[in-house]
Design a protein around this motif. Sequence first.
Motif, PDB file in Angstrom:
ATOM      1  N   LEU A  47      -5.201 -13.388  -9.119  1.00 49.96           N
ATOM      2  CA  LEU A  47      -6.139 -12.273  -9.193  1.00 49.96           C
ATOM      3  C   LEU A  47      -5.560 -11.088  -8.431  1.00 49.96           C
ATOM      4  N   LEU A  48      -5.331  -9.993  -9.129  1.00 49.59           N
ATOM      5  CA  LEU A  48      -4.826  -8.759  -8.526  1.00 49.59           C
ATOM      6  C   LEU A  48      -5.874  -7.673  -8.664  1.00 49.59           C
ATOM      7  N   ILE A  49      -6.062  -6.901  -7.607  1.00 45.05           N
ATOM      8  CA  ILE A  49      -6.979  -5.763  -7.640  1.00 45.05           C
ATOM      9  C   ILE A  49      -6.294  -4.592  -6.952  1.00 45.05           C
ATOM     10  N   TYR A  50      -6.352  -3.425  -7.589  1.00 40.65           N
ATOM     11  CA  TYR A  50      -5.893  -2.202  -6.956  1.00 40.65           C
ATOM     12  C   TYR A  50      -7.095  -1.543  -6.286  1.00 40.65           C
ATOM     13  N   LEU A  51      -6.910  -1.085  -5.061  1.00 40.78           N
ATOM     14  CA  LEU A  51      -7.935  -0.367  -4.317  1.00 40.78           C
ATOM     15  C   LEU A  51      -7.449   1.061  -4.137  1.00 40.78           C
ATOM     16  N   SER A  52      -8.272   2.027  -4.515  1.00 41.86           N
ATOM     17  CA  SER A  52      -7.828   3.414  -4.490  1.00 41.86           C
ATOM     18  C   SER A  52      -8.838   4.330  -3.810  1.00 41.86           C
ATOM     19  N   GLU A 110       0.849  -1.191   0.000  1.00 39.68           N
ATOM     20  CA  GLU A 110       0.000   0.000   0.000  1.00 39.68           C
ATOM     21  C   GLU A 110       0.882   1.237   0.000  1.00 39.68           C
ATOM     22  N   HIS A 111       0.314   2.316  -0.525  1.00 46.68           N
ATOM     23  CA  HIS A 111       1.056   3.566  -0.638  1.00 46.68           C
ATOM     24  C   HIS A 111       0.166   4.727  -0.222  1.00 46.68           C
ATOM     25  N   CYS A 112       0.769   5.652   0.494  1.00 47.29           N
ATOM     26  CA  CYS A 112       0.099   6.880   0.890  1.00 47.29           C
ATOM     27  C   CYS A 112       1.176   7.961   0.881  1.00 47.29           C
ATOM     28  N   TYR A 151      -3.573   3.900  -1.607  1.00 47.13           N
ATOM     29  CA  TYR A 151      -3.633   3.126  -2.854  1.00 47.13           C
ATOM     30  C   TYR A 151      -2.959   1.803  -2.518  1.00 47.13           C
ATOM     31  N   MET A 152      -3.647   0.685  -2.744  1.00 43.62           N
ATOM     32  CA  MET A 152      -3.073  -0.596  -2.350  1.00 43.62           C
ATOM     33  C   MET A 152      -3.403  -1.683  -3.352  1.00 43.62           C
ATOM     34  N   GLN A 153      -2.626  -2.738  -3.287  1.00 45.29           N
ATOM     35  CA  GLN A 153      -2.882  -3.920  -4.102  1.00 45.29           C
ATOM     36  C   GLN A 153      -3.219  -5.081  -3.185  1.00 45.29           C
ATOM     37  N   VAL A 154      -4.297  -5.807  -3.540  1.00 37.63           N
ATOM     38  CA  VAL A 154      -4.656  -7.039  -2.850  1.00 37.63           C
ATOM     39  C   VAL A 154      -4.675  -8.154  -3.890  1.00 37.63           C
ATOM     40  N   SER A 155      -4.451  -9.384  -3.434  1.00 40.41           N
ATOM     41  CA  SER A 155      -4.410 -10.494  -4.392  1.00 40.41           C
ATOM     42  C   SER A 155      -4.915 -11.777  -3.759  1.00 40.41           C
TER      43      SER A 155
END
Length: 121
Positions: A50-55, A32-34, A42-46
């Motif tokens: 399957l990868l999803i960016y959450l923003s 995650e990034h802030c 802004y983060m990535q989960v998997s």
Amino acid sequence: MQFQAIPIVRIFDESKAKEFYLDFMGMSPDWEHCFEPGFPVYMQVSKGDLLIYLSEHSGDCLPGSKIFVNTDELVALHQEITSRGYKYSRPEIATAPWGDRYFEVIDPFSNRLLFNENGNT
């Protein structure tokens, strides 16, 4: 030539997003990034590949997106997810007229994840 599409979904609350994507969906937090404390995350989960960016960034995307995810283990995924007892979602497996089986979950921000298994498998 290979491609990998990574959907970006809009979130409004980091803790609610983590409760849904990590605790209920069983996804892993990759990073995650802030820019600084108090700024949007802004983060990535998997889960598997399957990868999803959450923003939380307002300009990245709109809430209410739908992600179509093919899987070859729909029943196992459904059992895993529903065993966690998330009080805001109780997905049921359905069969499409063309034979595919699927279930859909909706995150706290109205984004939909539709998990599909091809009826020919």
